[in-house]
Design a protein around this motif. Structure first.
Motif, PDB file in Angstrom:
ATOM      1  N   GLU A  39      -0.225   4.001  -2.522  1.00 49.25           N
ATOM      2  CA  GLU A  39      -1.524   4.599  -2.192  1.00 49.25           C
ATOM      3  C   GLU A  39      -1.401   5.559  -1.010  1.00 49.25           C
ATOM      4  N   ALA A  98       0.802  -1.230   0.000  1.00 46.38           N
ATOM      5  CA  ALA A  98       0.000   0.000   0.000  1.00 46.38           C
ATOM      6  C   ALA A  98       0.831   1.275   0.000  1.00 46.38           C
ATOM      7  N   ARG A 131       0.288   8.683  -2.266  1.00 45.33           N
ATOM      8  CA  ARG A 131      -0.663   9.453  -3.084  1.00 45.33           C
ATOM      9  C   ARG A 131      -1.632  10.240  -2.195  1.00 45.33           C
TER      10      ARG A 131
END
Length: 105
Positions: free
Chosen positions: A20, A17, A23
């Motif tokens: 993500e 992850a 981001r």
């Protein structure tokens, strides 16, 4: 005058992850830099796979307003399920050493 406050926030992404998490955290950085009292707001990779955010605010009041604000809520909402544990947020106080420039962020 209030003394500036430095903050670290450590995020431990679950396996797979990292991108993500980056981001989500990156999404509001430009906006945060326009908030009152923001002097530094940056994320970094650590060797152990954590993401470390380093912040500097002009005062605790400015930091408190930021933490309670809409930008933080928008940045952290997508992190649900992407972290091994809640972010570890630490407010730091400088220990004077060397010159005022050398002894603190």
């Amino acid at each position: 005058m209030s003394e500036a406050v430095v903050v670290t926030a450590i995020f431990r992404p679950v396996a797979g992850a990292r991108d993500e998490v980056v981001r989500a955290l990156s999404s509001g950085i430009a906006e945060v830099h326009s908030e009152t009292g923001c002097e530094l707001y940056a994320i970094h990779d650590a060797p152990d796979g954590t993401i470390v955010m380093i912040e500097k605010w002009s005062s605790n009041a400015d930091l408190d307003a930021h933490a309670a604000g809409e930008i933080v809520a928008r940045m952290t909402a997508p992190l649900a399920g992407l972290l091994e544990s809640p972010a570890e947020v630490t407010r730091l106080a400088p220990i004077p050493a060397g010159s005022s420039y050398q002894g603190q962020l």
